[in-house]
Design an enzyme around this catalytic site. Structure first.
Site, PDB file in Angstrom:
ATOM      1  N   LYS A 205       0.865  -1.194   0.000  1.00 13.42           N
ATOM      2  CA  LYS A 205       0.000   0.000   0.000  1.00 13.42           C
ATOM      3  C   LYS A 205       0.889   1.228   0.000  1.00 13.42           C
ATOM      4  CE  LYS A 205      -2.573   1.621   3.691  1.00 13.42           C
ATOM      5  NZ  LYS A 205      -3.749   1.665   4.567  1.00 13.42           N
TER       6      LYS A 205
HETATM    7  C1  5RP Z   1      -2.209   4.554   8.277  1.00  4.95           C
HETATM    8  C2  5RP Z   1      -2.965   3.865   7.248  1.00  4.95           C
HETATM    9  C3  5RP Z   1      -4.325   4.376   6.921  1.00  4.95           C
HETATM   10  O1  5RP Z   1      -5.200   3.347   7.182  1.00  4.95           O
HETATM   11  C4  5RP Z   1      -4.378   4.780   5.473  1.00  4.95           C
HETATM   12  O2  5RP Z   1      -3.507   5.849   5.294  1.00  4.95           O
HETATM   13  C5  5RP Z   1      -5.789   5.114   4.974  1.00  4.95           C
HETATM   14  O3  5RP Z   1      -6.317   6.172   5.639  1.00  4.95           O
HETATM   15  P1  5RP Z   1      -6.461   7.627   4.996  1.00  4.95           P
HETATM   16  O4  5RP Z   1      -7.274   7.455   3.747  1.00  4.95           O
HETATM   17  O5  5RP Z   1      -7.162   8.398   6.055  1.00  4.95           O
HETATM   18  O6  5RP Z   1      -5.071   8.091   4.693  1.00  4.95           O
HETATM   19  O7  5RP Z   1      -2.539   2.917   6.680  1.00  4.95           O
HETATM   20  O8  5RP Z   1      -1.073   3.896   8.516  1.00  4.95           O
END
Ligand code: 5RP
Length: 296
Positions: A205
Site C-alpha cells: 500500500k
Molecule cells: C495509516 C494507514 C491508513 O489506514 C491509510 O492511510 C488510509 O487512511 P487515509 O485514507 O485516512 O489516509 O494505513 O497507517
C-alpha cells in the site's frame, strides 16, 4: 534514490506490457503461492475484476478518536456492505464489527506511534500470528518506514510478520510511509514499494504520485493506494481514478470516506471506479446523484 557510481538506474518500465508470471491466478505475483494464501488473497481481490475496495479505520490505534471515527459501533454497520475489505486494529474489529460479516479482513499488526511522538517511524509488532489466526485475518498489515529513523526496525517487523504468516498461509500487506524529509516522488515510491515486495510482502500500500504507472509496473505484487489527506470529494475521486488507470489494484480509503458528509455515497462512487470502470467524471456524477436522492 541515489544514482550511485557504476549503478545504472533503470528507466525502461514497459508500462504497456502486462505482468508476465501470473499463471491462471488473478492476483499479481501470487501464482506460485499455496492454496491457503490464494484463498485469502481472493477474499481481498475480487476474482471477477481483480481489484479491491478497502475501508481503513485503523486511525484510532495511533491518532485516537479522529473526526468521523468517534463511534465505530455506529459507522461500521452503515459501511460494511459498501466495501470488499475492512482494514483495522484488533480492538476495533472485536468491539465494533459483528463476527458474522463476510468480507475480507486486513488486520493491522504493527503499533507504537501516537500523535504525541515526534518520530512516528518506530513501531513494534503488537499482534502475534496466533491472534491473527484466531481473528481469521485474511492478511496482516505492517507499517514500513523507508528513509526514516525507524527503517531497520520496521523492516525487522515486516520480515518477522512475513516469516510467521508464511507458516500459516496468511499474506502480509506492507504499508509504506516515507521518511518525513523524503520527497513523495515516484523515485522514492519505486524504491520503497520494490524493497517491500522483494522482502516478501504480498500486497503493497502506498500513495499516488506522478508516473505512478512506473511504480506499479516495477512492483511484482498488487499495489493499492491510500489517499492520505482528506480531499474535496471530486479530487478524491480523481485520485482514485488516476490510481486505477495507472494499474493500482484498488484503494484503501479512510478519511475520504469517514470525513465525507455522506460516507456511503462516497464509498459507492469509489467502488464504481474500482470495479465498474467508471471515469472520475462518471463517478462524480454518480456521487452527486446519490446525494440528491438523499444517499440512497
Ligand atoms: C495509516 C494507514 C491508513 O489506514 C491509510 O492511510 C488510509 O487512511 P487515509 O485514507 O485516512 O489516509 O494505513 O497507517
Amino acid at each position: 534514490m541515489a544514482e550511485k557510481k557504476g549503478v545504472k538506474v533503470e528507466k525502461n518500465y514497459q508500462t504497456d506490457v502486462p505482468f508476465k508470471t501470473n499463471g491462471n491466478f488473478h492476483v499479481k505475483g501470487a501464482a506460485n503461492l499455496d492454496w491457503g494464501m490464494k484463498k485469502r488473497l481472493a477474499n481481498i481481490f475480487s476474482p471477477r475484476g481483480g481489484n479491491t475496495l478497502m475501508f481503513a479505520f485503523d486511525h484510532g490505534s495511533f491518532m485516537g478518536s479522529v473526526s468521523g471515527l468517534e463511534r465505530l459501533d455506529i459507522l461500521i454497520p452503515q459501511l460494511i456492505d459498501h466495501f470488499d475489505v475492512l482494514m483495522a486494529a484488533r480492538g476495533a474489529l472485536r468491539t465494533c464489527v459483528k463476527p458474522n460479516f463476510r468480507k475480507g479482513i486486513v488486520l493491522r499488526v504493527s503499533a507504537g506511534a501516537s500523535m504525541l511522538n515526534e518520530d512516528l517511524s518506530r513501531e513494534i509488532i503488537s499482534v502475534n500470528i496466533e491472534e491473527a489466526i484466531r481473528i481469521n485475518a485474511d492478511c496482516m498489515a505492517v507499517q514500513v518506514f523507508i528513509g526514516a529513523r525507524g527503517q531497520l526496525l520496521s523492516i525487522n517487523n515486516l520480515s518477522s510478520v512475513i516469516n510467521e504468516g508464511s507458516k500459516y498461509s496468511i499474506p502480509t500487506l506492507g504499508v509504506i510511509d516515507l521518511g518525513k524529509d523524503t520527497e513523495h516522488s515516484s523515485q522514492y515510491f519505486k524504491l520503497a514499494t520494490r524493497i517491500v515486495a522483494e522482502l516478501g510482502a504480498n500486497i503493497v500500500k502506498t500513495y499516488y504520485c506522478d508516473d505512478f504507472d512506473e511504480v506499479v509496473a516495477a512492483c511484482p505484487v498488487p499495489v493499492i493506494v491510500a489517499e492520505r489527506n482528506k480531499l474535496d470529494e471530486k479530487d478524491a475521486l480523481s485520485m482514485a481514478y488516476k490510481s486505477i488507470q495507472s494499474g493500482a489494484c484498488g484503494l484503501d480509503m479512510g478519511s475520504n470516506i469517514f470525513q465525507c458528509s455522506n460516507p456511503v455515497a462516497m464509498a459507492d462512487a469509489v467502488g464504481k471506479i474500482v470495479h465498474n470502470k467508471y471515469s472520475d467524471a462518471q463517478a462524480w456524477e454518480y456521487f452527486c446523484d446519490k446525494i440528491k436522492k438523499g444517499g440512497k
